[in-house]
Design an enzyme around this catalytic site. Sequence first.
Site, PDB file in Angstrom:
ATOM      1  N   HIS A 121       6.530  -1.335   4.391  1.00 57.26           N
ATOM      2  CA  HIS A 121       5.994  -1.257   3.032  1.00 57.26           C
ATOM      3  C   HIS A 121       5.776   0.225   2.709  1.00 57.26           C
ATOM      4  O   HIS A 121       4.669   0.665   2.414  1.00 57.26           O
ATOM      5  CB  HIS A 121       4.679  -2.039   2.911  1.00 57.26           C
ATOM      6  CG  HIS A 121       4.298  -2.369   1.492  1.00 57.26           C
ATOM      7  ND1 HIS A 121       4.133  -3.657   1.027  1.00 57.26           N
ATOM      8  CD2 HIS A 121       4.051  -1.563   0.437  1.00 57.26           C
ATOM      9  CE1 HIS A 121       3.783  -3.624  -0.261  1.00 57.26           C
ATOM     10  NE2 HIS A 121       3.738  -2.374  -0.644  1.00 57.26           N
ATOM     11  N   GLU A 353       4.334 -11.208  -4.576  1.00 52.34           N
ATOM     12  CA  GLU A 353       3.358 -10.447  -5.367  1.00 52.34           C
ATOM     13  C   GLU A 353       3.423 -10.866  -6.832  1.00 52.34           C
ATOM     14  O   GLU A 353       4.519 -10.981  -7.379  1.00 52.34           O
ATOM     15  CB  GLU A 353       3.607  -8.932  -5.309  1.00 52.34           C
ATOM     16  CG  GLU A 353       3.311  -8.291  -3.986  1.00 52.34           C
ATOM     17  CD  GLU A 353       3.513  -6.792  -4.007  1.00 52.34           C
ATOM     18  OE1 GLU A 353       3.388  -6.180  -5.092  1.00 52.34           O
ATOM     19  OE2 GLU A 353       3.842  -6.210  -2.948  1.00 52.34           O
TER      20      GLU A 353
HETATM   21  O1  AZF Z   1       1.846  -1.969  -8.467  1.00 53.63           O
HETATM   22  C1  AZF Z   1       1.284  -3.088  -7.866  1.00 53.63           C
HETATM   23  C2  AZF Z   1       2.020  -3.376  -6.557  1.00 53.63           C
HETATM   24  N1  AZF Z   1       3.464  -3.499  -6.800  1.00 53.63           N
HETATM   25  N2  AZF Z   1       4.250  -3.792  -5.649  1.00 53.63           N
HETATM   26  C3  AZF Z   1       3.994  -2.965  -4.477  1.00 53.63           C
HETATM   27  C4  AZF Z   1       2.499  -2.769  -4.214  1.00 53.63           C
HETATM   28  O2  AZF Z   1       2.337  -1.872  -3.141  1.00 53.63           O
HETATM   29  C5  AZF Z   1       1.821  -2.290  -5.487  1.00 53.63           C
HETATM   30  O3  AZF Z   1       0.436  -2.034  -5.265  1.00 53.63           O
END
Ligand code: AZF
Length: 448
Positions: A121, A353
């Site tokens: 990540h 997410e």
């Molecule tokens: O911007 C909100 C989210 N988007 N996708 C990746 C995550 O690391 C972010 O916090």
Amino acid sequence: MIVKAFPQDFVWGVSTSAYQVEGAWNEDGKGESIWDRFCHTPYRIANGDTGDIACDHYHRMPEDVALMKELGVKGYRFSIAWTRIFPDGKGKVNPKGLDFYDRLVDELGKAGILANATLNHWDLPQALQDLGGWANRDTTDRFAEYARVMFDRLGDRVALWATHNEPVVVTSGYLGGSMAPGLADASVAYRVAHHLNLAHGKAVQVFRQGGYPGKIGIVLDLQNYIPESDSEADVLATQRMLDHSHHLFLDPIFKRQYPQGLMEWLGTIAPQPQEGDMEIISTPIDFLGLNYYFTLKVRYEPWGGLLKAAARPFSAPMWSQTEMGWGVHPEGLTAILLKLRNHYGNPDIYITENGTAAPDQPDEHGFVQDRERIAYLRRHLIAAHDAIQQGVNLRGYFVWSFMDNFEWALGYRPRFGIVRVDYATQKRIPKLSAYWYREVIRQNAVWE
Ligand SMILES: OC[C@H]1NNC[C@@H](O)[C@@H]1O
Ligand SMILES: [Ca+2]
């Protein structure tokens, strides 16, 4: 009131990532990541915020898991900090780093919470960046080594594995400069994309060879792009944006090829696969992780950078923009899910997410009545439910995020959690949305 019931074994989860919540950036043998380096470089991050402490999850993990259990959460998506495992990106493995994730997975098991682990990540070891990072093809082998170590140690207890989170953002870290490593070098950006794809494929092959239980996939950032008008210029610009943000990863993985239009558009800086690469990249996966937030309207824009396109947020009627200036368009989620059903083999999908930053106003006890966030989540769950009714194999939904955390270049201002973090005291205070979500999980349904 219309009750929209979800499938029996639907996984109701919450998401975080290592750099955004753990802190302990240089503790217990952890090595420096490119995000440590980026945050320690002046004027890269709002307010000079860093992930040095974040939510101190490294030390508070047992209580955080206990809170997830109290909220009835059924799955926890987290990421593993590569630099806790390989402080120098290769060579010696750090036992204390492995122990942390071993304890985390054991805590989740005891709480009856499914473990959903992401290997990358964004927090690449700085030592590998010093050797070229993802622009260096060798990094794909370092990643496969790291993956094997994690599969061996946690593979008996992790149900879902993802190789990368949102590789397009890693690529952007080489294009726009706003994300680590903060480069603006188009000549390597698409080599980076190719190496991320290749590293993904190599890790999947290691997983298959090892015969581990559990399932493996990748998490992609698939926002919904629609053309500003039906003019050819706007339609082509939208296609370029989709090729860059969707098909640069979806097509190699599911179709064993790069999007032709983008390859022609990029010319000499397009990915240059070597013999056998596309076979490795397209090694079949078990599920696709989808991160969805918003819809953007795209128009042809000669000043619009490499892709000569500009995008602006689109909000459905009755919706304004979020605290991040993002549009709100739940129907965009249904559209993306149907695209995956119609054009990518109707794979098993987890929404890994979905969520929103909101101007949370705590009362004197720190309690936040985040009705805006509840409205956002409810409407997106209804959109997801619509897709399931149309035959999409949606297996679960993970809210971004379990708790407020470090929002990359924007620092700690944006709050995405269903649990508030008071950073001064590190207290966790569930918001109204956390109790709402607990009810959704209990009912296994949302209601119109
Ligand atoms: O911007 C909100 C989210 N988007 N996708 C990746 C995550 O690391 C972010 O916090
Ligand atoms: Ca153990």
